[in-house]
Design a protein around this motif. Structure first.
Motif, PDB file in Angstrom:
ATOM      1  N   PRO A 167      -5.980  -5.892  -6.606  1.00 44.18           N
ATOM      2  CA  PRO A 167      -7.171  -5.387  -5.903  1.00 44.18           C
ATOM      3  C   PRO A 167      -8.341  -5.193  -6.870  1.00 44.18           C
ATOM      4  N   PRO A 168      -9.564  -5.132  -6.355  1.00 42.88           N
ATOM      5  CA  PRO A 168     -10.715  -4.790  -7.212  1.00 42.88           C
ATOM      6  C   PRO A 168     -10.452  -3.469  -7.924  1.00 42.88           C
ATOM      7  N   PHE A 169     -10.726  -3.418  -9.213  1.00 40.32           N
ATOM      8  CA  PHE A 169     -10.415  -2.229 -10.003  1.00 40.32           C
ATOM      9  C   PHE A 169     -11.181  -0.989  -9.544  1.00 40.32           C
ATOM     10  N   ASP A 170     -12.327  -1.183  -8.894  1.00 40.84           N
ATOM     11  CA  ASP A 170     -13.108  -0.017  -8.466  1.00 40.84           C
ATOM     12  C   ASP A 170     -12.549   0.619  -7.193  1.00 40.84           C
ATOM     13  N   LEU A 171     -11.595  -0.040  -6.537  1.00 44.61           N
ATOM     14  CA  LEU A 171     -10.980   0.531  -5.331  1.00 44.61           C
ATOM     15  C   LEU A 171      -9.727   1.317  -5.734  1.00 44.61           C
ATOM     16  N   VAL A 172      -9.918   2.351  -6.532  1.00 42.14           N
ATOM     17  CA  VAL A 172      -8.807   3.098  -7.115  1.00 42.14           C
ATOM     18  C   VAL A 172      -7.905   3.689  -6.040  1.00 42.14           C
ATOM     19  N   ASP A 173      -8.492   4.176  -4.983  1.00 39.12           N
ATOM     20  CA  ASP A 173      -7.718   4.848  -3.934  1.00 39.12           C
ATOM     21  C   ASP A 173      -6.819   3.879  -3.159  1.00 39.12           C
ATOM     22  N   MET A 174      -7.065   2.593  -3.279  1.00 40.94           N
ATOM     23  CA  MET A 174      -6.293   1.619  -2.511  1.00 40.94           C
ATOM     24  C   MET A 174      -4.964   1.262  -3.180  1.00 40.94           C
ATOM     25  N   PHE A 175      -4.854   1.471  -4.468  1.00 39.79           N
ATOM     26  CA  PHE A 175      -3.692   0.980  -5.202  1.00 39.79           C
ATOM     27  C   PHE A 175      -2.384   1.576  -4.692  1.00 39.79           C
ATOM     28  N   GLU A 176      -2.338   2.879  -4.513  1.00 36.83           N
ATOM     29  CA  GLU A 176      -1.093   3.511  -4.084  1.00 36.83           C
ATOM     30  C   GLU A 176      -0.666   3.011  -2.712  1.00 36.83           C
ATOM     31  N   ALA A 177      -1.613   2.931  -1.782  1.00 36.61           N
ATOM     32  CA  ALA A 177      -1.298   2.448  -0.434  1.00 36.61           C
ATOM     33  C   ALA A 177      -0.847   0.989  -0.469  1.00 36.61           C
ATOM     34  N   ALA A 178      -1.473   0.183  -1.338  1.00 34.01           N
ATOM     35  CA  ALA A 178      -1.119  -1.236  -1.428  1.00 34.01           C
ATOM     36  C   ALA A 178       0.287  -1.418  -1.992  1.00 34.01           C
ATOM     37  N   VAL A 179       0.626  -0.655  -3.028  1.00 33.03           N
ATOM     38  CA  VAL A 179       1.970  -0.766  -3.609  1.00 33.03           C
ATOM     39  C   VAL A 179       3.021  -0.316  -2.588  1.00 33.03           C
ATOM     40  N   LYS A 180       2.729   0.760  -1.860  1.00 33.23           N
ATOM     41  CA  LYS A 180       3.659   1.257  -0.855  1.00 33.23           C
ATOM     42  C   LYS A 180       3.885   0.214   0.237  1.00 33.23           C
ATOM     43  N   ALA A 181       2.810  -0.415   0.708  1.00 30.11           N
ATOM     44  CA  ALA A 181       2.933  -1.437   1.748  1.00 30.11           C
ATOM     45  C   ALA A 181       3.659  -2.670   1.221  1.00 30.11           C
ATOM     46  N   ALA A 182       3.395  -3.034  -0.027  1.00 24.51           N
ATOM     47  CA  ALA A 182       4.057  -4.192  -0.628  1.00 24.51           C
ATOM     48  C   ALA A 182       5.562  -3.959  -0.762  1.00 24.51           C
ATOM     49  N   ALA A 183       5.942  -2.714  -1.089  1.00 17.87           N
ATOM     50  CA  ALA A 183       7.365  -2.375  -1.218  1.00 17.87           C
ATOM     51  C   ALA A 183       8.102  -2.579   0.095  1.00 17.87           C
ATOM     52  N   GLN A 184       7.416  -2.356   1.207  1.00 13.00           N
ATOM     53  CA  GLN A 184       8.024  -2.570   2.526  1.00 13.00           C
ATOM     54  C   GLN A 184       8.052  -4.047   2.902  1.00 13.00           C
ATOM     55  N   ALA A 185       7.185  -4.844   2.262  1.00 10.82           N
ATOM     56  CA  ALA A 185       7.049  -6.246   2.642  1.00 10.82           C
ATOM     57  C   ALA A 185       8.043  -7.160   1.925  1.00 10.82           C
ATOM     58  N   ILE A 186       8.677  -6.685   0.837  1.00 13.60           N
ATOM     59  CA  ILE A 186       9.555  -7.553   0.067  1.00 13.60           C
ATOM     60  C   ILE A 186      11.032  -7.275   0.355  1.00 13.60           C
ATOM     61  N   ASN A 187      11.842  -8.293   0.090  1.00 10.83           N
ATOM     62  CA  ASN A 187      13.293  -8.163   0.216  1.00 10.83           C
ATOM     63  C   ASN A 187      13.847  -7.301  -0.917  1.00 10.83           C
ATOM     64  N   ASP A 188      15.053  -6.790  -0.742  1.00  6.88           N
ATOM     65  CA  ASP A 188      15.737  -6.117  -1.847  1.00  6.88           C
ATOM     66  C   ASP A 188      15.879  -7.100  -3.004  1.00  6.88           C
ATOM     67  N   GLY A 189      15.562  -6.641  -4.194  1.00  2.00           N
ATOM     68  CA  GLY A 189      15.585  -7.523  -5.349  1.00  2.00           C
ATOM     69  C   GLY A 189      14.324  -8.337  -5.517  1.00  2.00           C
ATOM     70  N   GLY A 190      13.389  -8.207  -4.566  1.00  2.00           N
ATOM     71  CA  GLY A 190      12.116  -8.918  -4.651  1.00  2.00           C
ATOM     72  C   GLY A 190      11.182  -8.275  -5.657  1.00  2.00           C
ATOM     73  N   PHE A 191      10.064  -8.963  -5.926  1.00  2.00           N
ATOM     74  CA  PHE A 191       9.146  -8.529  -6.981  1.00  2.00           C
ATOM     75  C   PHE A 191       7.743  -8.264  -6.444  1.00  2.00           C
ATOM     76  N   ILE A 192       7.077  -7.327  -7.103  1.00  2.00           N
ATOM     77  CA  ILE A 192       5.651  -7.078  -6.893  1.00  2.00           C
ATOM     78  C   ILE A 192       4.959  -7.221  -8.237  1.00  2.00           C
ATOM     79  N   TYR A 193       3.961  -8.083  -8.289  1.00  2.00           N
ATOM     80  CA  TYR A 193       3.118  -8.125  -9.481  1.00  2.00           C
ATOM     81  C   TYR A 193       1.922  -7.236  -9.212  1.00  2.00           C
ATOM     82  N   LEU A 194       1.727  -6.239 -10.062  1.00  2.00           N
ATOM     83  CA  LEU A 194       0.629  -5.281  -9.902  1.00  2.00           C
ATOM     84  C   LEU A 194      -0.279  -5.345 -11.116  1.00  2.00           C
ATOM     85  N   GLU A 195      -1.534  -5.673 -10.871  1.00  2.00           N
ATOM     86  CA  GLU A 195      -2.540  -5.708 -11.937  1.00  2.00           C
ATOM     87  C   GLU A 195      -3.563  -4.618 -11.645  1.00  2.00           C
TER      88      GLU A 195
END
Length: 230
Positions: A167-195
């Motif tokens: 995400p754009p670095f200036d959208l600080v408040d979005m990161f936590e919500a995005a990681v949480k949503a991504a965790a629900q979107a992946i399979n067990d053993g799946g990966f999230i790349y977070l920059e």
């Protein structure tokens, strides 16, 4: 050299004209300072096009033109190369989502390495059009380009092997919500790349069922590869 003698269609002519413009700007600044005024700012160059380079896979070394827009920050080559080394290079049959696609550097890299499905989601209309053009240029049949909010995209999908989050670095408040949503979107053993602009620790990740698999800091970029616990 007189202005009338400059041939703009030649490299020497363009170089001479640039020299004249720079010299004129320098003299204008000196004059302003001598008079006690403010220096004259150099003329701003119009935003042009840059490019990204695909690191590996079937489109290895292919260079793709990308627009230069304020706040647009393609993942550096070094970081992308490290990420796909972490992932093992071959993403054959992987299902991937690039939720904040931007230039498409991450998503096209995944498709180049064999991913069977890459959803590239971007909110900016001009960037969406650019991604569509690049998709057509590469004949990237596994890539689907769509326009929309990144968080809404993540909440609407499931069964993914890899989610790419930049995400754009200036959208600080979005990161936590995005990681949480991504965790629900992946399979067990799946990966999230977070920059992101700061490092994430186990105390933030464990409540989401994630672990820090790999980490890299490159300048102001904190690159994380997160893995979903079974």
């Amino acid at each position: 050299m007189s202005r009338s003698a400059i041939k703009l269609h030649t490299p020497a002519g363009r170089k001479a004209l640039d020299k004249m413009i720079n010299e004129a700007e320098r003299k204008a600044q000196e004059t302003a300072l001598t008079k006690g005024g403010k220096p004259v700012a150099p003329a701003k160059k119009a935003a042009g096009n840059g490019e990204i380079r695909i690191i590996g896979g079937q489109w290895r070394r292919t260079r793709l033109p990308v627009a230069q827009k304020p706040g647009l920050r393609p993942t550096p080559d070094r970081v992308r190369e490290t990420l796909f080394n972490w992932l093992g290079q071959d993403l054959t049959n992987w299902k991937c989502v690039d939720a904040f696609a931007g230039t498409g550097a991450l998503g096209f890299e995944a498709a180049s390495r064999g991913a069977s499905s890459v959803v590239m989601n971007e909110q900016d209309a001009a960037l969406v059009q650019q991604l569509q053009r690049l998709r057509e240029q590469l004949d990237a049949k596994a890539v689907k380009v769509q326009r929309g909010d990144g968080l809404s995209c993540l909440k609407s999908i499931s069964g993914q092997d890899l989610v790419l989050l930049d995400p754009p670095f200036d959208l600080v408040d979005m990161f936590e919500a995005a990681v949480k949503a991504a965790a629900q979107a992946i399979n067990d053993g799946g990966f999230i790349y977070l920059e992101g602009p700061e490092a994430w620790g186990e105390e933030q990740l464990q409540p989401l069922g994630l672990e820090l698999h790999r980490y890299l800091k490159a300048g102001a970029v904190h690159a994380h590869l997160l893995k979903k616990l079974p």
